[in-house]
Design a protein around this motif. Sequence first.
Motif: not given
Length: 107
Positions: A80-94, A99-104, A96-97
């Motif tokens: 499942f995408s970590p971005c779904t429902g994410c409320a963090l201020e988003c800077v995709p390039e930075q 990046s970790d998901w993509v690496c897995r 970690a969540t």
Amino acid sequence: MDIEEKLLKLIKSKKKGILQNELWKAAKIDSSKCSRILARLEKEGKISREPSDRTYLIKLAKEKKEKTKNFRLLLIGDMFSPCTGCALECVPEQCATLSDWVCRLEQ
Ligand code: SF4
């Protein structure tokens, strides 16, 4: 069974619809009462009325199918995408969540 149910049952029994002037006769009610009830049923979205000669063709309204949601679009593989429902201020390039998901995904 009230008259409205009776009309709906008669309408339902005819797959291609029933003419309004046949319907009130089959229901054994007068045409103006039939017309008033049909106007209400149409307003409620239960039937449709199409002009046909000097009367109407009455059909049951098509049920609106709810669109099936394809939640698989939120998945890559079984993850499942970590971005779904994410409320963090988003800077995709930075992120970690992310990046970790993509690496897995590459494993
Ligand atoms: S990239 Fe990171 S911060 Fe942005 S929405 Fe996705 S998980 Fe949230």
